[in-house]
Design a protein around this motif. Sequence first.
Motif, PDB file in Angstrom:
ATOM      1  N   THR A 173     -20.200  -4.690  20.208  1.00 35.46           N
ATOM      2  CA  THR A 173     -19.801  -3.818  21.316  1.00 35.46           C
ATOM      3  C   THR A 173     -19.572  -2.403  20.821  1.00 35.46           C
ATOM      4  O   THR A 173     -19.965  -1.419  21.465  1.00 35.46           O
ATOM      5  CB  THR A 173     -18.527  -4.360  21.990  1.00 35.46           C
ATOM      6  OG1 THR A 173     -18.785  -5.666  22.518  1.00 35.46           O
ATOM      7  CG2 THR A 173     -18.060  -3.439  23.102  1.00 35.46           C
ATOM      8  N   LEU A 174     -18.957  -2.291  19.653  1.00 35.61           N
ATOM      9  CA  LEU A 174     -18.652  -0.983  19.074  1.00 35.61           C
ATOM     10  C   LEU A 174     -19.908  -0.285  18.575  1.00 35.61           C
ATOM     11  O   LEU A 174     -20.071   0.929  18.749  1.00 35.61           O
ATOM     12  CB  LEU A 174     -17.658  -1.170  17.927  1.00 35.61           C
ATOM     13  CG  LEU A 174     -16.881   0.046  17.439  1.00 35.61           C
ATOM     14  CD1 LEU A 174     -16.068   0.660  18.568  1.00 35.61           C
ATOM     15  CD2 LEU A 174     -15.959  -0.360  16.292  1.00 35.61           C
ATOM     16  N   PRO A 190     -16.520   6.277  21.687  1.00 38.37           N
ATOM     17  CA  PRO A 190     -16.929   5.294  22.700  1.00 38.37           C
ATOM     18  C   PRO A 190     -15.910   5.184  23.828  1.00 38.37           C
ATOM     19  O   PRO A 190     -14.733   5.547  23.676  1.00 38.37           O
ATOM     20  CB  PRO A 190     -17.005   3.991  21.899  1.00 38.37           C
ATOM     21  CG  PRO A 190     -17.198   4.406  20.477  1.00 38.37           C
ATOM     22  CD  PRO A 190     -16.428   5.675  20.337  1.00 38.37           C
ATOM     23  N   PRO A 191     -16.320   4.657  24.970  1.00 44.40           N
ATOM     24  CA  PRO A 191     -15.385   4.466  26.093  1.00 44.40           C
ATOM     25  C   PRO A 191     -14.196   3.608  25.683  1.00 44.40           C
ATOM     26  O   PRO A 191     -14.333   2.648  24.923  1.00 44.40           O
ATOM     27  CB  PRO A 191     -16.251   3.739  27.135  1.00 44.40           C
ATOM     28  CG  PRO A 191     -17.658   4.132  26.806  1.00 44.40           C
ATOM     29  CD  PRO A 191     -17.700   4.266  25.318  1.00 44.40           C
ATOM     30  N   TYR A 204     -11.581   4.847  24.041  1.00 44.66           N
ATOM     31  CA  TYR A 204     -10.882   5.519  22.946  1.00 44.66           C
ATOM     32  C   TYR A 204     -10.553   6.953  23.343  1.00 44.66           C
ATOM     33  O   TYR A 204     -11.284   7.592  24.109  1.00 44.66           O
ATOM     34  CB  TYR A 204     -11.738   5.510  21.674  1.00 44.66           C
ATOM     35  CG  TYR A 204     -11.990   4.117  21.139  1.00 44.66           C
ATOM     36  CD1 TYR A 204     -11.057   3.484  20.338  1.00 44.66           C
ATOM     37  CD2 TYR A 204     -13.159   3.429  21.459  1.00 44.66           C
ATOM     38  CE1 TYR A 204     -11.279   2.201  19.853  1.00 44.66           C
ATOM     39  CE2 TYR A 204     -13.397   2.153  20.988  1.00 44.66           C
ATOM     40  CZ  TYR A 204     -12.448   1.543  20.186  1.00 44.66           C
ATOM     41  OH  TYR A 204     -12.666   0.270  19.724  1.00 44.66           O
ATOM     42  N   ASP A 224     -11.679   0.521  13.810  1.00 47.24           N
ATOM     43  CA  ASP A 224     -10.717   0.515  14.907  1.00 47.24           C
ATOM     44  C   ASP A 224      -9.544  -0.346  14.451  1.00 47.24           C
ATOM     45  O   ASP A 224      -9.616  -1.563  14.443  1.00 47.24           O
ATOM     46  CB  ASP A 224     -11.340  -0.059  16.177  1.00 47.24           C
ATOM     47  CG  ASP A 224     -10.308  -0.255  17.296  1.00 47.24           C
ATOM     48  OD1 ASP A 224      -9.139   0.123  17.115  1.00 47.24           O
ATOM     49  OD2 ASP A 224     -10.678  -0.808  18.350  1.00 47.24           O
TER      50      ASP A 224
END
Length: 324
Positions: free
Chosen positions: A258-259, A125-126, A128, A212
């Motif tokens: 979100t993730l 994802p954005p 990372y 995460d």
Amino acid sequence: MMPSMGTVSRGGPVIVVGAGVVGLSCGVRLAEAGFDVEVVAREAPLATTSAVAAALWYPYRAYPFERVLAWSAATYVELCRLAGAEPDAGVRLRPGVELLRDDRGGPWWASAVPAMETVDAERVPPGYRRGWRFTSPVVDMPRYLPWLERRLRAAGGRLTLGAVDDLTTLGPRVVNCSGLGARELAHDSTVEPLRGQVVVVDQVGLDEWVVDDTDPAHPTYVIPRIDDIVLGGTDDAGRWDVEPDPEVAASILQRTRTLVPALADAKVRAHKVGLRPVRPTVRLEAARGTGQTVVHCYGHGGSGVTLSWGCADEVLRLIRSVPV
């Protein structure tokens, strides 16, 4: 079958204190090796911190690394075996990814996993940089803990609910798996709580986990179980309160949705809090005194499930070494 209640036996060849995942695993190993085992606990298995765990095999907040690596590797093998041989245990092998915001190398425990793939920036994802992808056992604790208790009883072991105030009263061979209770029972002030809060939501078709762990104070994880999904989390050192915090729950839902956008419409089932027993190092050793040997096995931090069978194997070796 419900646990027995009442006076704790003062005799018996081996008394195991604590009915979380570590205590039950030790009890099973000892009973199946032929020992007469009584597991004694203040709380039933489903009332322990173990019952709150998301229970992804993943070494977390447990030291020293070299011993944790050996215990976790042995547990990985055993959980994989259970996933194939004992479907009622609630263990499933699931692929997933740990996301990274930097270019660090592989995890220190990578050798415990048969295969690990580096995921490049285009596939995360954005925000990372990369990730580590591997298959790991996920343990459905509401199924697994009762299964462990049944396995203990099938091997001739017993579970007794009752308070233990003094290890010296419990007979010649004792295994201390009391977690945070070791502060009093073992007079060990180095054991402290690491509060973890989670949200349990409906299963919405997810079969891959994601972690995460880049913010130590706010680990974010999505762990799909058989019938639900565990979302986390927190890492609050020194906090003893077990009442779920609504603001923390809202933060967990925001971070995990979100993730994993597929969670947006997942219905919330429960809010839970567990107090992980952290210590500078896991204590697994035999303390021999006059007429009694106590094998201490506590301080597993956030890795109780991850280390459970490896530690149980070592406990069995230590108990076998005690002169009868």
